[in-house]
Design an enzyme around this catalytic site. Sequence first.
Site, PDB file in Angstrom:
ATOM      1  N   CYS A  47       0.821  -1.035   0.028  1.00  0.00           N
ATOM      2  CA  CYS A  47      -0.085   0.071   0.058  1.00  0.00           C
ATOM      3  C   CYS A  47       1.003   1.235  -0.212  1.00  0.00           C
ATOM      4  CB  CYS A  47      -0.670  -0.082   1.267  1.00  0.00           C
ATOM      5  SG  CYS A  47      -2.117   1.502   1.389  1.00  0.00           S
ATOM      6  N   CYS A  51       0.172   5.003   6.929  1.00  0.00           N
ATOM      7  CA  CYS A  51      -0.475   4.605   8.304  1.00  0.00           C
ATOM      8  C   CYS A  51       0.510   4.156   9.125  1.00  0.00           C
ATOM      9  CB  CYS A  51      -1.836   3.904   8.049  1.00  0.00           C
ATOM     10  SG  CYS A  51      -2.793   4.700   6.843  1.00  0.00           S
ATOM     11  N   CYS A  54       0.477   0.243  10.429  1.00  0.00           N
ATOM     12  CA  CYS A  54       0.055  -0.712   9.544  1.00  0.00           C
ATOM     13  C   CYS A  54       0.987  -1.577   8.891  1.00  0.00           C
ATOM     14  CB  CYS A  54      -0.956  -0.076   8.350  1.00  0.00           C
ATOM     15  SG  CYS A  54      -1.557  -1.188   7.206  1.00  0.00           S
ATOM     16  N   CYS A  91     -16.323 -10.005   5.114  1.00  0.00           N
ATOM     17  CA  CYS A  91     -15.445  -8.691   4.986  1.00  0.00           C
ATOM     18  C   CYS A  91     -14.436  -8.898   4.193  1.00  0.00           C
ATOM     19  CB  CYS A  91     -15.212  -8.078   6.442  1.00  0.00           C
ATOM     20  SG  CYS A  91     -16.542  -8.059   7.443  1.00  0.00           S
ATOM     21  N   CYS A 124     -19.240  -7.260   3.067  1.00  0.00           N
ATOM     22  CA  CYS A 124     -18.637  -5.789   3.708  1.00  0.00           C
ATOM     23  C   CYS A 124     -17.276  -5.816   2.928  1.00  0.00           C
ATOM     24  CB  CYS A 124     -18.549  -5.772   5.123  1.00  0.00           C
ATOM     25  SG  CYS A 124     -17.465  -4.290   5.764  1.00  0.00           S
ATOM     26  N   CYS A 184     -19.521   1.089   8.095  1.00  0.00           N
ATOM     27  CA  CYS A 184     -18.819   0.583   9.321  1.00  0.00           C
ATOM     28  C   CYS A 184     -17.751   1.328   9.714  1.00  0.00           C
ATOM     29  CB  CYS A 184     -18.670  -0.850   8.935  1.00  0.00           C
ATOM     30  SG  CYS A 184     -17.443  -1.606  10.251  1.00  0.00           S
ATOM     31  N   ARG A 256     -18.482  -3.762  17.589  1.00  0.00           N
ATOM     32  CA  ARG A 256     -17.491  -4.718  17.167  1.00  0.00           C
ATOM     33  C   ARG A 256     -16.419  -4.725  17.844  1.00  0.00           C
ATOM     34  NH1 ARG A 256     -17.536  -4.437  11.669  1.00  0.00           N
ATOM     35  NH2 ARG A 256     -19.695  -5.318  12.083  1.00  0.00           N
TER      36      ARG A 256
END
Length: 354
Positions: A47, A51, A54, A91, A124, A184, A256
Amino acid sequence: MNYSELHRLYHLPFFDLLKQARTVHEENWPEREVQLCTLLSIKTGGCSEDCGYCAQSARYSTGLQRETLMQTAQVMERARAARANGSTRFCMGAAWKGVRMGTQKFDQVLEIVREVSTLGMEVCVTLGELGPEEASALKEAGVTAYNHNIDTSREHYKNIVTTHTFDDRLRTIRNAQDAGMSVCSGGILGLGETIEDRLKMLETLSEFNPQPESVPINSLMPIKGTPMENNEPVDVFSLVRMIAITRIAIPKSKVRLSAGRYSLSKEAQALCYFAGANSIFYGDKLLTTVNPRANEDMKLLTELGLVPQTPNPAMTSPEVNLDRPLSPCCASDHEHHEHTHEEMPVCESSGCCP
């Protein structure tokens, strides 16, 4: 809820807070059900975002093996296994900045969604940034809910990522809402934030109109090689307090219990359920980190007298409160009303408005 209300709740004596949260939970979720969600990384690593928490960022050396977008047949095999194992929501996450109409990877994602949606589970996806067209295409393909966490407060956000802004996150959420998908959206505890940051994050989420269909509360699992590899673990009582306050602030949303659950004892998880958690990620692995085994989860649910929630792929997104402006609100809202000569209510809850 506004910040002052959340601050007052957070600093209640622990058992007073839990008692209040439990009352709200039983008023809105009387069935003792827990939603079981399976999370699959359909495109791992590489990616471009930075972040700080991550493992999938290409900027950090975490030892994670990069994998290209999975083929539809591979995803379907995993989805069928998840359904057979009791999951009610499937998901799918892809590590990239976002998706664009007309690209091969987005066309492939749409094909995957269409196939998974035939299995009777809620679908999702979390694919990064979305424009209005992409959001509409996902909804049409069969997506039930779009996951896009805001992670933390607006003030702290710049300390954990610099390649996109807090407003970019809000804009994607607005596009998902406009397309008719449920949202979500939650956050991550343990990013070096203060209690005030956690409450401001929750203030933003509670002011969404419509409110999120589900709110994941994640605890950071520090990954070696990321800037946050040495962050302190989240205190269990702080986690339970956040679960409880989320239940009170957003009573009709599923709360969640997400990343970090692997490190919790059965007793700590039971406290989270009591405080208002009614959804978990179910299965041995999250996107890149371990998760409690499915048989252990089912055993604990049975011990607590809880039951799996049945899937509802045809569920409608939460209703808009017509007495309040849409939130998050973005430039597209204003442009639409300018073109239709409608009067646009002033949005005070989001900074993404021009």
